[in-house]
Design a protein around this motif. Structure first.
Motif, PDB file in Angstrom:
ATOM      1  N   THR A 198      -5.391   4.976  -3.977  1.00  0.00           N
ATOM      2  CA  THR A 198      -4.634   5.186  -2.746  1.00  0.00           C
ATOM      3  C   THR A 198      -4.735   6.645  -2.315  1.00  0.00           C
ATOM      4  N   ALA A 202       1.565   6.239  -5.389  1.00  0.00           N
ATOM      5  CA  ALA A 202       2.116   4.888  -5.257  1.00  0.00           C
ATOM      6  C   ALA A 202       2.487   4.258  -6.592  1.00  0.00           C
ATOM      7  N   GLN A 260       0.791  -5.717  -0.333  1.00  0.00           N
ATOM      8  CA  GLN A 260       1.516  -5.573   0.925  1.00  0.00           C
ATOM      9  C   GLN A 260       3.026  -5.767   0.738  1.00  0.00           C
ATOM     10  N   THR A 263       4.518  -3.212  -2.903  1.00  0.00           N
ATOM     11  CA  THR A 263       4.227  -1.786  -3.057  1.00  0.00           C
ATOM     12  C   THR A 263       4.379  -1.105  -1.711  1.00  0.00           C
ATOM     13  N   SER A 264       4.364   0.205  -1.726  1.00  0.00           N
ATOM     14  CA  SER A 264       4.453   0.974  -0.487  1.00  0.00           C
ATOM     15  C   SER A 264       3.070   1.379   0.032  1.00  0.00           C
ATOM     16  N   GLN A 266      -0.247   1.663   1.949  1.00  0.00           N
ATOM     17  CA  GLN A 266      -0.740   1.343   3.288  1.00  0.00           C
ATOM     18  C   GLN A 266      -2.264   1.313   3.328  1.00  0.00           C
TER      19      GLN A 266
END
Length: 420
Positions: A198, A202, A260, A263-264, A266
């Protein structure tokens, strides 16, 4: 005239053929068929034993050069592969049903992660120093045995040895159901994992998620585990216990949906993918498949049928076999069953509950980890618990569904016994 040879099949040596003489240059003391976790672990322990000067041939279809799988396991103390562990943790997260979540402390145990590529490279480096150990990369066509030796037929030719340790045999759980006869309880543990990176922190690299049942179960057993390598990199694996596999698209959708919803994250990139299938079956494994052929790993019945865990049990069993061979190389090292009878019965009952869908699998595991400390569950699954601990684990699952399953299994075992 040579003794009759027995083709390695599920039943006790029903077929027989004769073979021609093999040149002396193709004789070995030990042949290991299959160069995966079980086969290479056995070679490692042989190389570290009094048998290291025995002439050993390892046969596999191809050399393993990529990170095709990851082993996660718990352990008290150090493993033989401690130096190449990718990560290890002292606590884990468990997310169950009905809102139950708990960070579990592991006591003297640690949860450990070993990457396949690190394992393969480590073993090959170790074995390369021993000129008595050779590798052959060729498809295996058959494995035969008479009372004196094992004979392995490959596309590259025939090879024989005093012992063949085979990790390539496929259990019934991985085959089409037979048209008739006794049918064992078969499930598959199948999984797909992504190593993702990421662009923002995260993950908590100090605590992995061993099981997350918060995802839609779809009346099956479905969970995700998350092995964090850093704040921005982790292995996320979507796992199921079902009789049949999913489509490639469904595995991918399961992973995307988890990322999705839970977790946070994006944005992420997929660095690696892995896919695996482990049979969960109460089919009695023939560890001593023929006079000079011994099955190891999943093929030898080392997989815990109720959970699919294999790594730790395989290491223990292989060290035991090598120790027995050191004591008497001419006598079979298989001196007792790989799985104790009582634990085999436990596994049969768990499989029956899963297959008959007597109660939610998420509820079963939630009860286990809600009512027991993690080390007790680990000892139970490793067959190292006392009878008192076994009883505490047993009463933490829904009693009525498991009692019905136990009665069902008792009747099935009587039926199997009567059928011979």
């Amino acid at each position: 005239m040579k003794s009759p040879l027995y083709i390695q099949t599920k039943s006790n040596f029903p077929g027989s053929i004769f073979i021609h003489e093999i040149p002396d240059c193709l004789k070995y003391d030990i042949i290991i068929t299959g160069g995966g976790m079980a086969g290479l672990s056995l070679a490692y322990y042989l190389n570290r034993s009094a048998l290291r000067d025995k002439k050993i041939l390892i046969i596999d279809r191809e050399k393993k050069t990529r990170n095709d799988r990851t082993w996660a396991f718990w352990q008290e103390g150090e493993s033989a592969f401690e130096s190449i562990l990718y990560r290890k943790w002292n606590s884990i997260w468990f997310h169950g049903s009905n809102g139950f979540s708990r960070k579990l402390t592991l006591g003297k145990h640690q949860y450990k992660l070993l990457r396949g590529i690190d394992f393969y490279q480590f073993i090959h480096h170790e074995l390369a120093t021993n000129p008595a150990i050779e590798f052959l990369y060729s498809p295996i066509q058959s494995i035969l045995s008479d009372n004196q030796e094992a004979i392995v037929q490959t596309e590259a030719g025939e090879y024989r040895a005093s012992w063949c340790f085979d990790s390539t045999h496929v259990l019934q759980a991985m085959k089409p159901l037979p048209a008739s006869g006794f049918v064992y309880q078969n499930l598959l543990q199948h999984f797909k994992g992504w190593v993702i990176r990421t662009n923002q922190p995260a993950f908590d690299p100090q605590v992995p998620i061993m099981m997350d049942f918060r995802i839609d179960q779809q009346n099956e057993c479905r969970f995700v585990y998350v092995m964090p390598f850093s704040e921005t990199e982790a292995l996320i694996e979507f796992t199921l216990f079902t009789p049949a596999l999913l489509s490639k698209k469904e595995y991918d959708e399961g992973l995307k949906s988890y990322i999705q919803e839970f977790t946070s994250i994006q944005h992420y990139e997929i660095l690696e993918e892995e896919f695996g299938v482990i049979p969960m079956s109460d089919e009695p494994a023939q560890e001593q498949a023929a006079p000079c052929v011994i099955r190891v790993g999943t093929a030898g019945g080392y997989t815990r049928a109720s959970t699919g865990y294999t790594f730790t049990r395989t290491q223990k069993r292989l060290q035991q076999l090598v120790h027995n061979l050191e004591r008497s190389f001419d006598v079979s090292p298989v001196t007792h069953k790989a799985i104790p009878a009582l634990n085999y019965f436990y596994d049969q009952v768990f499989l029956n509950v899963f297959l008959k869908k007597r109660v939610s699998t998420a509820a079963i595991f939630t009860g286990l980890f809600q009512k027991n400390p993690a080390p007790r569950i680990f000892r139970f699954l490793d067959e190292e618990s006392s009878l008192a601990e076994d009883l505490k684990v047993i009463v933490s699952v829904p009693i009525l569904p498991f009692t019905k399953a136990a009665i069902d299994i008792f009747k099935r075992n009587i039926q199997e016994f009567r059928q011979g």
